[in-house]
Design a protein around this motif. Structure first.
Motif, mmCIF file in Angstrom:
data_model
loop_
_atom_site.group_PDB
_atom_site.id
_atom_site.type_symbol
_atom_site.label_atom_id
_atom_site.label_comp_id
_atom_site.label_asym_id
_atom_site.label_seq_id
_atom_site.Cartn_x
_atom_site.Cartn_y
_atom_site.Cartn_z
ATOM 1 N N ILE A 28 5.798 53.954 -31.796
ATOM 2 C CA ILE A 28 6.802 54.810 -31.777
ATOM 3 C C ILE A 28 8.330 53.570 -30.841
ATOM 4 O O ILE A 28 7.755 53.310 -29.856
ATOM 5 N N ARG A 29 9.073 53.210 -31.463
ATOM 6 C CA ARG A 29 10.098 52.565 -30.365
ATOM 7 C C ARG A 29 11.782 53.968 -30.696
ATOM 8 O O ARG A 29 12.278 53.837 -31.609
ATOM 9 N N GLU A 30 12.690 53.292 -29.922
ATOM 10 C CA GLU A 30 14.086 54.271 -30.206
ATOM 11 C C GLU A 30 14.420 52.362 -30.869
ATOM 12 O O GLU A 30 14.992 51.474 -30.699
ATOM 13 N N CYS A 31 15.562 53.255 -32.161
ATOM 14 C CA CYS A 31 16.514 51.789 -32.495
ATOM 15 C C CYS A 31 17.771 51.481 -30.962
ATOM 16 O O CYS A 31 18.435 52.635 -30.943
ATOM 17 N N GLU A 32 17.673 50.452 -31.064
ATOM 18 C CA GLU A 32 18.948 50.355 -29.752
ATOM 19 C C GLU A 32 20.045 50.927 -30.428
ATOM 20 O O GLU A 32 21.150 50.597 -29.549
ATOM 21 N N ALA A 33 20.507 49.926 -31.557
ATOM 22 C CA ALA A 33 22.202 50.734 -32.033
ATOM 23 C C ALA A 33 22.559 52.129 -32.050
ATOM 24 O O ALA A 33 23.402 53.185 -31.850
ATOM 25 N N HIS A 34 20.899 52.356 -32.487
ATOM 26 C CA HIS A 34 21.213 53.782 -33.491
ATOM 27 C C HIS A 34 20.637 55.416 -32.502
ATOM 28 O O HIS A 34 21.268 56.580 -32.627
ATOM 29 N N GLY A 35 19.892 55.024 -32.045
ATOM 30 C CA GLY A 35 19.015 55.669 -31.005
ATOM 31 C C GLY A 35 17.906 56.436 -31.783
ATOM 32 O O GLY A 35 16.933 57.726 -31.345
ATOM 33 N N TRP A 36 17.462 56.560 -33.258
ATOM 34 C CA TRP A 36 16.461 57.267 -33.803
ATOM 35 C C TRP A 36 14.877 56.616 -34.092
ATOM 36 O O TRP A 36 15.225 55.244 -33.727
ATOM 37 N N MET A 37 14.176 57.504 -34.004
ATOM 38 C CA MET A 37 12.769 56.876 -33.881
ATOM 39 C C MET A 37 12.437 56.254 -35.292
ATOM 40 O O MET A 37 12.904 56.929 -36.121
ATOM 41 N N GLN A 38 11.573 55.271 -34.483
ATOM 42 C CA GLN A 38 11.278 54.434 -36.200
ATOM 43 C C GLN A 38 9.234 54.820 -35.626
ATOM 44 O O GLN A 38 9.087 54.025 -34.471
ATOM 45 N N ASP A 39 8.739 54.095 -36.291
ATOM 46 C CA ASP A 39 7.193 54.794 -36.170
ATOM 47 C C ASP A 39 7.079 52.740 -36.242
ATOM 48 O O ASP A 39 7.753 51.574 -37.770
ATOM 49 N N ARG A 40 5.840 52.271 -35.653
ATOM 50 C CA ARG A 40 6.316 50.865 -35.601
ATOM 51 C C ARG A 40 4.933 50.339 -36.901
ATOM 52 O O ARG A 40 4.313 49.308 -36.460
ATOM 53 N N ALA A 41 4.284 51.288 -36.691
ATOM 54 C CA ALA A 41 2.725 51.287 -38.131
ATOM 55 C C ALA A 41 2.176 50.440 -37.057
ATOM 56 O O ALA A 41 1.692 49.836 -37.500
ATOM 57 N N ASP A 42 1.479 50.202 -36.027
ATOM 58 C CA ASP A 42 0.856 49.842 -35.584
ATOM 59 C C ASP A 42 -0.581 50.567 -35.244
ATOM 60 O O ASP A 42 -0.169 51.249 -34.122
ATOM 61 N N PRO A 43 -1.636 49.949 -35.951
ATOM 62 C CA PRO A 43 -2.452 51.795 -35.884
ATOM 63 C C PRO A 43 -3.261 51.556 -34.185
ATOM 64 O O PRO A 43 -3.607 52.371 -33.787
ATOM 65 N N HIS A 44 -3.442 50.253 -34.276
ATOM 66 C CA HIS A 44 -3.458 50.339 -32.540
ATOM 67 C C HIS A 44 -3.294 50.905 -31.189
ATOM 68 O O HIS A 44 -3.233 52.056 -30.267
ATOM 69 N N ALA A 45 -1.951 51.242 -31.383
ATOM 70 C CA ALA A 45 -0.381 51.634 -30.398
ATOM 71 C C ALA A 45 -1.050 53.714 -31.128
ATOM 72 O O ALA A 45 -1.441 54.151 -29.853
ATOM 73 N N ARG A 46 -1.080 53.906 -32.629
ATOM 74 C CA ARG A 46 -1.727 54.997 -32.280
ATOM 75 C C ARG A 46 -2.832 55.534 -32.075
ATOM 76 O O ARG A 46 -2.997 56.910 -31.524
ATOM 77 N N GLU A 47 -4.282 54.576 -31.765
ATOM 78 C CA GLU A 47 -5.100 55.411 -31.065
ATOM 79 C C GLU A 47 -4.771 55.543 -29.776
ATOM 80 O O GLU A 47 -5.535 56.401 -29.511
ATOM 81 N N ARG A 48 -3.886 54.785 -29.093
ATOM 82 C CA ARG A 48 -3.523 54.696 -27.780
ATOM 83 C C ARG A 48 -2.447 56.067 -27.935
ATOM 84 O O ARG A 48 -3.213 56.978 -26.147
ATOM 85 N N ALA A 49 -2.259 56.795 -28.662
ATOM 86 C CA ALA A 49 -1.303 57.327 -28.200
ATOM 87 C C ALA A 49 -2.168 58.653 -27.769
ATOM 88 O O ALA A 49 -2.408 59.624 -27.625
#
Ligand SMILES: [Zn+2]
Length: 91
Positions: A28-49
């Motif tokens: 996930i990453r944080e919106c730089e403008a508003h600070g909301w978390m966004q799912d990056r929909a990256d299956p490899h990153a999810r696995e890593r998490a």
């Protein structure tokens, strides 16, 4: 870009911990403008998490419970920032 690296204090909530893990993994990453978390929909990153969660759960929390929390937080996070206009997505 300003990067703040923070350690994970034991007193964080499980949700806060799971968000840290997901960010660390790049799932996930944080919106730089508003600070909301966004799912990056990256299956490899999810696995890593999930790997991080299972390998390094918070004190007193089982690996399964830690992974379940990561899963729950991931489900609760949308893939877009609710405040970003759709025509102004990052390039
Ligand atoms: Zn935004």
């Amino acid at each position: 870009m300003l990067m703040t690296r923070e350690r994970r204090p034991a007193t964080r909530t499980m949700r806060g911990w799971a968000i840290d893990v997901l960010q660390e993994a790049g799932a996930i990453r944080e919106c730089e403008a508003h600070g909301w978390m966004q799912d990056r929909a990256d299956p490899h990153a999810r696995e890593r998490a999930f790997d991080i969660a299972r390998d390094d759960p918070p004190a007193g929390v089982s690996a399964d419970a830690a992974a379940a929390e990561v899963h729950e937080v991931l489900n609760s996070i949308g893939d877009t920032c609710p405040e970003c206009p759709p025509d102004l997505k990052d390039n």
